[in-house]
Design an enzyme around this catalytic site. Structure first.
Site, PDB file in Angstrom:
ATOM      1  N   CYS A  14       0.703   7.756 -13.147  1.00  0.00           N
ATOM      2  CA  CYS A  14       0.242   9.005 -12.528  1.00  0.00           C
ATOM      3  C   CYS A  14       1.427   9.822 -12.013  1.00  0.00           C
ATOM      4  CB  CYS A  14      -0.732   8.703 -11.395  1.00  0.00           C
ATOM      5  SG  CYS A  14      -1.311  10.179 -10.541  1.00  0.00           S
TER       6      CYS A  14
ATOM      7  N   CYS B  16       0.875  11.606  -8.739  1.00  0.00           N
ATOM      8  CA  CYS B  16       0.983  10.740  -7.553  1.00  0.00           C
ATOM      9  C   CYS B  16       2.438  10.393  -7.242  1.00  0.00           C
ATOM     10  CB  CYS B  16       0.243   9.423  -7.761  1.00  0.00           C
ATOM     11  SG  CYS B  16      -1.314   9.546  -8.608  1.00  0.00           S
ATOM     12  N   ASP B  17       3.198  10.063  -8.260  1.00  0.00           N
ATOM     13  CA  ASP B  17       4.502   9.429  -8.034  1.00  0.00           C
ATOM     14  C   ASP B  17       5.717  10.266  -8.448  1.00  0.00           C
ATOM     15  OD1 ASP B  17       3.162   7.177  -7.088  1.00  0.00           O
ATOM     16  OD2 ASP B  17       2.910   6.371  -9.102  1.00  0.00           O
TER      17      ASP B  17
END
Ligand code: NDP
Length: 316
Positions: free
Chosen positions: A134, A137-138
């Protein structure tokens, strides 16, 4: 006589627990069947920095614990069971788990989805330490670093474009030279000076002890292996919605995602609603899943209210 629940929520990620919170606050006394991974995908992440309300970020498991407590505070009942079968042909619906059977006037399906992984020897060990599925997300953690993205579809292009805002260099690794990605997405990638495309290449393993330091690659043309230096590996090779148990019972698309009917959260069966990633191949965010859980609970409440079934004592 068995209790008939006003609402049974299948799944306990942000979608399921938000549906539970709203249903509980509407006095519907929901039952949540938590599933194989109570708390869902966020239980496997570390820092979550894009969930509103936590300016310093919050650990995924901590966020899910808070959501669980919040739903329970208003009376949601959560059981750590896994759904084995559902009968949705007539109401009350029947849900069989590994241990029990439950009857429900309405059902919210919030079973989520799982990113596909390559099943490389060191992939899971380095998950959260440079391996991710992701970018949203990261990606932020790769500021000033070099990353690789695996895949040749629109997701891979989108992840690479997003990562190019942080990383100094993004390399897309694709196993063939034919891309499933749309021309427009591929064009954007090709026009981005920070992104390189490497075709006809397979990832054989992730290298690194404490964190990702490189990849072992194999050429699909010559079969020769090489080492590729990188700080991160992002997988964008598709996702699998957790909808197996609903096959033949609810409308699913070719990839198994729930088909939303009627513009809101409805399935093809009245009284059964979708929420979260199981019906969302597009946004796939904790915050959108939570929003959909809220919508599904409101839709279920209205469904019961329209039929004069709301706030009835549970009977049978
Ligand atoms: P896709 O199925 O389109 O692509 C998956 C990619 O992963 C393919 O290139 C495939 O390679 C590769 N792949 C699959 N398994 C492996 C493996 N084991 N090893 C190496 N490579 C592998 O999935 P996406 O998630 O990219 O897209 C899903 C849907 O969502 C699509 O309809 C897409 O258009 C849509 N989408 C749209 C976006 C947008 O419009 N902005 C953004 C993101 C997704 P191969 O081609 O060789 O099979």
């Amino acid at each position: 006589m068995a209790e008939i629940y006003n609402i049974v929520i299948i799944g306990s990620g942000p979608a399921g627990l938000t549906a539970a919170l709203y249903a509980a606050r509407a006095n519907l006394r929901p039952l949540v069947i938590a599933g194989l991974t109570p708390g869902g995908q966020l239980m496997q992440t570390t820092e979550v920095e894009n969930y509103p309300g936590f300016p310093e970020g919050i650990l995924g498991p901590e966020l899910m614990l808070k959501m669980t407590k919040q739903a329970e505070r208003f009376g949601a009942k959560i059981v750590n069971e896994t759904v084995a079968d559902v009968s949705l042909a007539a109401r009350p619906f029947r849900i069989k788990t590994d241990r029990n059977e439950y009857d429900a006037k309405t059902v919210v399906v919030a079973t989520g989805a799982e990113a596909n992984w390559l099943n490389l020897p060191n992939e899971q060990r380095l998950r959260g330490k440079g391996v991710s599925a992701c970018a949203t997300c990261d990606g932020f953690f790769f500021k000033g670093k070099e990353v690789a993205v695996v895949g040749g579809g629109d997701s891979a292009m989108e992840e690479a474009l997003f990562l190019s805002k942080f990383a100094t260099k993004v390399t897309i690794l694709h196993r063939s030279d034919q891309f499933r990605a749309s021309k427009i997405m591929l064009g954007r990638v090709q026009a981005n000076p920070k992104i390189a495309l490497m075709t006809n290449v397979e990832v054989v393993d992730v290298l690194g002890v404490e964190k990702v330091e490189g990849l072992k690659l194999r050429s699909t043309a010559s079969n020769s292996e090489t080492t590729f230096k990188t700080d991160g590996l992002f997988l964008a090779i598709g996702r699998t919605p957790a909808s197996e148990v609903f096959k033949g019972k609810l409308d699913l698309d070719a990839k198994g995602y729930g088909v939303i009917t009627g513009g809101h959260t409805g399935t093809n069966i009245e009284g059964v609603f979708w929420a979260g990633d199981v019906a969302d191949p597009r946004y796939r965010q904790a915050v959108t899943a939570a929003g959909e859980g809220c919508r599904a609970a409101i839709d279920a409440e209205r469904f019961l209210a329209e039929r004069g079934e709301i706030h009835e004592e549970v009977t049978a």
